[in-house]
Scaffold this active site. Structure first.
Site, PDB file in Angstrom:
ATOM      1  CG  HIS A 131      -7.426  -9.828   3.741  1.00 22.32           C
ATOM      2  ND1 HIS A 131      -7.759  -9.237   2.534  1.00 22.32           N
ATOM      3  CD2 HIS A 131      -6.159  -9.428   4.000  1.00 22.32           C
ATOM      4  CE1 HIS A 131      -6.740  -8.523   2.102  1.00 22.32           C
ATOM      5  NE2 HIS A 131      -5.760  -8.620   2.974  1.00 22.32           N
ATOM      6  CG  ASP A 161     -10.852  -9.435   1.116  1.00 19.44           C
ATOM      7  OD1 ASP A 161     -11.024  -9.545   2.344  1.00 19.44           O
ATOM      8  OD2 ASP A 161      -9.745  -9.161   0.611  1.00 19.44           O
ATOM      9  CB  SER A 234      -4.856  -5.131   2.697  1.00 17.56           C
ATOM     10  OG  SER A 234      -4.386  -6.258   2.052  1.00 17.56           O
TER      11      SER A 234
END
Length: 488
Positions: A131, A161, A234
């Site tokens: 993402h 992901d 992230s």
């Protein structure tokens, strides 16, 4: 006086107790007598030492952690994806108890995504979140020393992901290794990332839990940590105290989008499997047999005369899929996939995901009290999107267990088989069974139901046989499910 005090400190330390004294420098100087040892010397003598930090570990691994800045052709989020906490959940009740306002996720309103990643080989391969780089048209990688490189996307896997990118740099780069073993609950962990653009930020915490199912991708078995993780973390790594990557930061639960100490990592084992395929093929292929599975609850186990709730119940088969074509039946309970014991539908999915399409797998199933071994040739997983059905209901006939039922043929949009649940009496036997209004009952204990009379007769027969519950197969929207209904 100092001698008495120091003797008490030493005695306390030797007894395994902790005691804290605060003395000013002047007091210590006044209390010290010629020839006496200091308090620090006395405490050191019994092996009491200060805790060690993580500086050496961080110095060794931080050069392999990078910041990632992605320009996208659409607006993207730069999280770890901050999720709104589900209503009624334990976390939601906790925050509500202390008056913390739940706010929805906010769109950052930017076409720039900021995250982190880590180098896994000297030639410049970097792991990050899918993402972070999704829809990216320009990937910029910033090293720990400030050097900036252009990154190339090698492959991405939305299901877990995870993404793999590569940079070209002169000479070998510093890199880190993925841990070979899972972390234990309570172990120290060190996330390093790029929160709010502050590159190389280190936080510390412990592993709070493992095997978390948070409603995300079915192929991840998340590690929960309590170390602060925020926007920009992230794709960054979480290290153990040996400097190995135990997980990749990907999701936080938060009322505000900031860290509240509930973060989730993709385990290193999953990262290894995915990255290997991305590096070799640029995409991930997964084995598929075409079964829709359901958790075995104690009530379902009782209805199936199983001694304990184990395995995964086959609720539906893909027409023409490998399982349907090679002997698997609705109502089978899958207990082993090759030599792996199946504990749940998610466990089956994760195990099946690492099997290459075209491989032959051995499914051991329970059917009518017998154990069968079925050899299935796995296909390749493909995504199928199904739309919800549009049903209307009308009043029908009263049935046993506090149900009001109608033949499906009399309910527009319900199909040609089964009976539709129109009402459930809250005082009836089926009230807490899991049946829902709109369910279409197709069979009971493997026997087809086409009319309300069939339903009542089968339940009556089961009662005369002293059965405590029955396994009812229902169609709900476009999926098939089993519901164990008590009848005693």
């Amino acid at each position: 006086m100092l001698a008495d005090l120091s003797s008490r400190v030493v005695a306390t330390a030797r007894a395994g107790k902790v005691v804290v004294f605060t003395l000013s420098v002047a007091m210590i100087g006044a209390l010290l007598l010629p020839g006496e040892r200091s308090l620090a010397a006395e405490v050191d003598a019994v092996g009491v030492s200060a805790p060690t930090g993580f500086a050496e570990i961080v110095e060794r691994v931080r050069p392999a952690v990078v910041g990632i800045r992605v320009k996208s052709d659409r607006r993207t989020s730069d999280i770890p994806r901050a999720r709104s906490i589900p209503q009624g959940s334990l976390l939601e009740r906790f925050f509500r108890q202390f008056g913390i306002q739940m706010t929805p996720d906010q769109d950052p309103g930017s076409d720039i995504s900021v995250g982190a990643g880590f180098i896994i080989s000297g030639d410049g391969y970097i792991v990050t979140n899918e993402h972070v780089v999704a829809s990216g048209i320009d990937i910029e990688v910033t090293m720990d020393d400030g050097k900036i490189y252009s990154g190339k996307l090698i492959g991405a896997d939305p299901q877990t992901d995870l993404a793999l990118i590569k940079i070209s740099a002169a000479g070998d780069l510093s890199y880190v290794r993925l841990a070979a073993t899972e972390p234990r609950i309570g172990e120290w962990v060190l996330p390093i990332g790029n929160p709010f653009g502050f590159g190389g930020t280190v936080t510390a915490g412990i592993v709070s839990a493992r095997g978390r199912d948070i409603g995300e991708e079915p192929y991840s078995d998340f590690i929960q940590i309590d170390a602060p993780v925020n926007k920009g973390n992230s794709g960054g790594p979480t290290f153990n105290v040996r400097g190995e990557v135990v997980g990749v930061n990907t999701v936080i639960y938060s009322p505000s989008g900031g860290s509240v100490g509930v973060a989730f990592d993709i385990p290193a084992e999953t990262v290894k499997l995915v990255v290997q395929q991305l590096r070799e093929k640029g995409r991930v292929t997964r084995g598929w047999v075409g079964v829709y599975l359901q958790q075995i609850t104690p009530r379902i186990a009782d209805a199936l005369d199983m001694k304990k709730a184990q395995g995964a119940l086959v609720a539906q088969l893909d027409a023409g899929g490998p399982a349907a074509a090679q002997g698997v039946e609705v109502g089978d309970v899958i207990v082993f996939l090759n030599e792996h014991e199946v504990t749940s539908p998610r466990d089956f999915a994760r195990t099946m995901a690492v099997i290459a399409p075209g491989s032959t797998v051995n499914l051991r199933v329970l059917r009518n009290g017998q154990t069968l071994s079925l050899m299935i040739t796995a296909g390749e997983l493909s995504q199928v999107t199904k739309g919800p059905s549009d049903k209307q209901t009308k009043l029908g006939e009263e049935a046993v267990l506090g149900l009001t039922l109608s033949p499906a043929t009399l309910v527009p949009g319900a199909g040609e088989s089964g009976v539709v649940v129109l009402e459930i009496n809250p005082e009836g036997g089926a009230a807490d069974s899991g049946l829902q209004v709109g369910d279409i009952v197709l069979s009971i204990g493997g026997r087809p139901v086409t009319a309300v009379a069939d339903f009542n007769r089968i339940v009556g027969e089961a009662r005369t046989q002293a059965k405590r519950s029955l396994l009812i197969r229902v169609r709900r929207a476009d999926s098939m499910n089993f519901v164990a209904v008590p009848i005693s």
